[in-house]
Design a protein around this motif. Structure first.
Motif, short mmCIF file in Angstrom:
data_model
loop_
_atom_site.label_atom_id
_atom_site.label_comp_id
_atom_site.label_asym_id
_atom_site.label_seq_id
_atom_site.Cartn_x
_atom_site.Cartn_y
_atom_site.Cartn_z
N HIS A 82 3.80 3.78 -7.27
CA HIS A 82 2.37 3.80 -6.92
C HIS A 82 1.51 3.46 -8.13
CE1 HIS A 82 -1.60 5.80 -6.45
NE2 HIS A 82 -1.52 5.25 -5.25
N LYS A 130 -2.80 -4.18 -9.14
CA LYS A 130 -3.96 -4.52 -8.31
C LYS A 130 -5.21 -4.66 -9.17
CE LYS A 130 -2.41 -2.57 -3.90
NZ LYS A 130 -2.68 -1.55 -2.85
N LYS A 131 -5.37 -3.75 -10.14
CA LYS A 131 -6.53 -3.85 -11.02
C LYS A 131 -6.47 -5.13 -11.85
CE LYS A 131 -7.32 1.14 -11.42
NZ LYS A 131 -7.34 2.30 -12.35
N GLU A 148 0.87 -1.17 0.00
CA GLU A 148 0.00 0.00 0.00
C GLU A 148 0.91 1.23 0.00
OE1 GLU A 148 -3.20 -0.02 -0.28
OE2 GLU A 148 -3.49 -2.18 -0.09
N THR A 155 0.56 8.18 -2.80
CA THR A 155 0.42 8.60 -4.20
C THR A 155 1.71 9.16 -4.79
OG1 THR A 155 -0.41 10.74 -3.46
CG2 THR A 155 -2.05 9.02 -3.97
N GLU A 178 -0.94 0.12 -8.50
CA GLU A 178 -2.38 0.22 -8.73
C GLU A 178 -2.77 -0.53 -10.00
OE1 GLU A 178 -4.60 1.48 -6.61
OE2 GLU A 178 -2.86 1.66 -5.29
N GLU A 179 -1.91 -0.44 -11.02
CA GLU A 179 -2.18 -1.18 -12.26
C GLU A 179 -2.20 -2.68 -12.02
OE1 GLU A 179 0.02 -1.92 -16.58
OE2 GLU A 179 0.64 -0.24 -15.28
#
Length: 314
Positions: A288, A295-296, A280, A283, A292-293
């Motif tokens: 970061h 995780k998606k 985690e 930003t 996030e990419e």
């Protein structure tokens, strides 16, 4: 781009920096070690620097010199039992280097007086002569067992140790600063120090088996400095300075660095020692967007698997 692909240490390398495996590995560790990384990695650097100078000293044993090998030997033997000889009794000492050995022929200048080693002085009570020999010398190599191949292998161990310690120092310096730490640095430090410590222990054990345990210990014949052969009923062997330096500095330092690399996550990460999860990140963190990419992508895969399992049940 081509630069990030070709340079393994590039922060955007698609395999060693931004891949899912690399980011999962960078999150292994404890936040405590991330917070105090300067202290821990700084201590590891200082220990590694000390090990570098100690190993440089032991590498002097490659010089087959009568004055150097007794101070940087890898194994030694003496015809007297205990730390000191007996006054009035001649004795021999042997110091094993990496390419040969030194025989020390000490002849007593005083008679046996029953005081043994009380107040003994090697300089005053004995005349000692140091002579360097190569392992190829047939006159003395009969008692040296398999020391020649074992020491030849230890030459590679000694100088590869210097190279490995240089790389380890640079790794510690890079991981001290959050700006220069990256998944590659953690992976290299964790894996290389772990594998290096195991291989070093195996090399030292091979030297001990190949040299130390194969030497003759009884009825050993030596040649004095003036060409006379003398036989001694027993010789007492021991490990040398170079051997113990590698155990004390290089092996323990390698194990310590490996533990610190495993426990120290990349900056802003740290989920546990044996836990592999995506971190985690705030930003502003460099990874970061990539996290996030990922995780998606992982979420999409899980959703498709769930839908497929549901359809199969129906």
């Amino acid at each position: 781009d081509n630069k990030s692909i070709l340079c393994l240490l590039n922060f955007k390398n698609p395999l060693f920096a931004t891949s899912r495996i690399a980011i999962l590995f960078s999150n292994v560790g404890l936040p405590h070690f991330d917070k105090w990384r300067r202290r821990y990695m700084g201590g590891a650097f200082v220990w590694t620097l000390m090990a570098f100078f100690a190993v440089s000293y032991t590498c002097l044993a490659i010089a087959n010199d009568a004055t150097i090998i007794p101070f940087a030997h890898w194994a030694s033997g003496t015809t007297h039992e205990g730390a000191f000889p007996q006054r009035g009794v001649d004795f021999f000492s042997v110091y094993i280097g990496l390419r040969g050995y030194v025989l020390v022929d000490c002849q007593a200048k005083t008679a046996i007086d029953g005081t043994d080693s009380v107040g003994l002085s090697i300089e005053q009570d004995f005349d000692c002569y140091n002579t360097a020999y190569s392992f190829s010398d047939e006159l003395h190599s009969n008692w040296s067992g398999q020391c020649r191949p074992a020491c030849a292998a230890s030459i590679v161990t000694a100088f590869s140790g210097l190279y490995g310690l240089s790389i380890a120092m640079m790794g510690c310096l890079n991981r001290m600063r959050p700006a220069s730490d990256a998944p590659q640095q953690k992976m290299m430090g964790s894996v290389f120090d772990t594998v290096g410590s195991v291989s070093l222990a195996m090399s030292l054990a091979a030297f001990e088996r190949g040299c130390y345990y194969t030497m003759d210990r009884e009825d050993v014949v030596f040649e004095t400095h003036d060409g006379e052969e003398r036989e001694f009923a027993e010789i007492f062997w021991g490990r040398g300075t170079g051997y113990w330096v590698y155990w004390a500095f290089v092996f323990t330092g390698g194990v310590g660095r490996a533990i610190l690399h495993w426990l120290t996550p990349c900056p802003g990460c740290g989920v546990g020692f044996w836990t592999f999860e995506l971190p985690e990140l705030h930003t502003q963190h460099a990874l970061h967007a990539r996290v996030e990419e990922l995780k998606k992508a992982v979420g999409g895969v899980k959703q498709r698997l769930t839908s497929r399992a549901t359809n199969n049940r129906l």
